[in-house]
Design an enzyme around this catalytic site. Sequence first.
Site, PDB file in Angstrom:
ATOM      1  N   SER A 126       1.505  -6.643  -5.941  1.00  0.00           N
ATOM      2  CA  SER A 126       2.167  -6.411  -7.222  1.00  0.00           C
ATOM      3  C   SER A 126       2.591  -4.949  -7.275  1.00  0.00           C
ATOM      4  CB  SER A 126       1.210  -6.710  -8.376  1.00  0.00           C
ATOM      5  OG  SER A 126       0.240  -5.679  -8.457  1.00  0.00           O
ATOM      6  N   LYS A 127       3.195  -4.586  -8.386  1.00  0.00           N
ATOM      7  CA  LYS A 127       3.716  -3.219  -8.526  1.00  0.00           C
ATOM      8  C   LYS A 127       2.624  -2.160  -8.339  1.00  0.00           C
ATOM      9  CE  LYS A 127       7.948  -3.740 -11.045  1.00  0.00           C
ATOM     10  NZ  LYS A 127       8.239  -4.341 -12.326  1.00  0.00           N
ATOM     11  N   ARG A 128       1.367  -2.537  -8.577  1.00  0.00           N
ATOM     12  CA  ARG A 128       0.287  -1.568  -8.388  1.00  0.00           C
ATOM     13  C   ARG A 128       0.244  -1.069  -6.947  1.00  0.00           C
ATOM     14  NH1 ARG A 128      -4.443  -3.951  -8.398  1.00  0.00           N
ATOM     15  NH2 ARG A 128      -3.532  -6.024  -8.384  1.00  0.00           N
ATOM     16  N   HIS A 129       0.757  -1.900  -6.027  1.00  0.00           N
ATOM     17  CA  HIS A 129       0.698  -1.529  -4.613  1.00  0.00           C
ATOM     18  C   HIS A 129       1.937  -0.769  -4.151  1.00  0.00           C
ATOM     19  CE1 HIS A 129      -1.832  -5.263  -4.944  1.00  0.00           C
ATOM     20  NE2 HIS A 129      -2.683  -4.410  -4.429  1.00  0.00           N
ATOM     21  N   GLY A 130       2.827  -0.430  -5.068  1.00  0.00           N
ATOM     22  CA  GLY A 130       4.081   0.218  -4.693  1.00  0.00           C
ATOM     23  C   GLY A 130       5.233  -0.696  -5.048  1.00  0.00           C
TER      24      GLY A 130
END
Length: 464
Positions: free
Chosen positions: A239-243
Amino acid sequence: MSDLRVRFAPSPTGYLHIGGARTALFNYLLAKKAGGKFILRIEDTDVARSTRESVDAILKAMDWLGFACDEGPFYQSDRFDLYRQKVAQLLEAGKAYRCYCTAEELDAKREAAMKEGRKPKYDGTCRNRSDQPDAPHVIRFKLPEDRLETTFVDKIKGTISVRHEELDDLIIARTDGTPTYNLVVVIDDAEMAINLVIRGDDHLNNTPRQILLYEALGYTVPEFAHVPMILGADKKRLSKRHGATSVMAYREMGYLPEAMVNYLVRLGWSCGDEEVFSMADLIEKFGLDNVGRSAGVFNPDKLLWLNSHYIKTGDPVRLAALLKPFLQQKSVDPEKGPDLIAVVKSLQERSTTMVEMAEGATFYFVDEVAYEEKAQAKFLKPEQKPLFEQLASELEKCPQFTEEQLEKTFAVIMETTELKFGKIAQPLRVALTGGTASPSIYVVLQVLGKERSLRRIRQALATL
Ligand code: GLU
């Protein structure tokens, strides 16, 4: 040539993300390898969530990655008549029925089931209803009762079996008459003669229901291959948390499409311990046999490594064209400077992204060099005046800025100033580039050319 027909079927409710792009790639590669057909279908039946911008974004990303389709793009929103016709066919055959249960009634039933520890599923209230009032209703598909389970052999996951008691009567048309995903995907895959469905394993649960719909509609059931999902380094769903998860965000960050393709394919597929694959290699080597059953883990460092590999080995002419917009973003006019191809060649070894290349290239294009404070304090001191005067006069005499001629010129300067090469090169580098890190000094001189180089040396002299 083979009769393999595969498809990519994105829902246009956002950009093309990494997972979707990998699904598209696997489909594309198999079609190319087999000489089959790759079909693109935009699944935009959810009118509330589908947007034209998303469609455009997805098409643009497909184009950037080089996944040209053989047929399509088809739009489900153009095909409502067909879907209505098929719903009518199921109703007529007694394989579907109108359900008048209201949302409130269904909620109450669901709650009651949860309380009693039962799996919440539709209880079939309207299944055998004989009156058909003209009131709001959905259409449900009658779960066939002629067998207890549905089984299929997934080309990646192996044998998958679902007991019908786990399922309920699926809604195939909403109250407003619009058909739902599971129905239209079956109709389209069948009508488009898709014989292998490759998609993310988030759809694995839908497949048994879809198989039942194929059968009810009298269609041939295709083969299925469900690709494991992609996780972040923490083993949670990517998800966006990972980039960035949008493919095009990587283009903006200066990634090359071949690096992205090479990276995507390795998220779940392997070929011995090889890491670097061109599209042509992949078309030759890719197969579902070597797609793993477990999730791929997104590793941004590896993507970056591949990108620098493709920048190092890329065609400078193409890279020069790709560099232009990145320079323009930095308010650098790529037409007003030294030869762009020479600029690129000087930076290929040193750049991991095109953004980094643009940053590294900026100094070539400035009218006036802006010195880094520390570099200026250390290397552009008044006592260096004689050195810069030497540099100016000797380089002025240098007939041509070739490696060979520059070496000769520097030999003279080293002799007359009694300085080692580094003691000359570093102040000169600051004068020419503004900083202490750049391509080799001969390369910088060659790329800038005589006139620009001398102008910069004179600028330095004026500040001493
Ligand atoms: N439109 C679906 C999605 O984007 C894909 C359906 C499929 O591949 O069957 O998730």
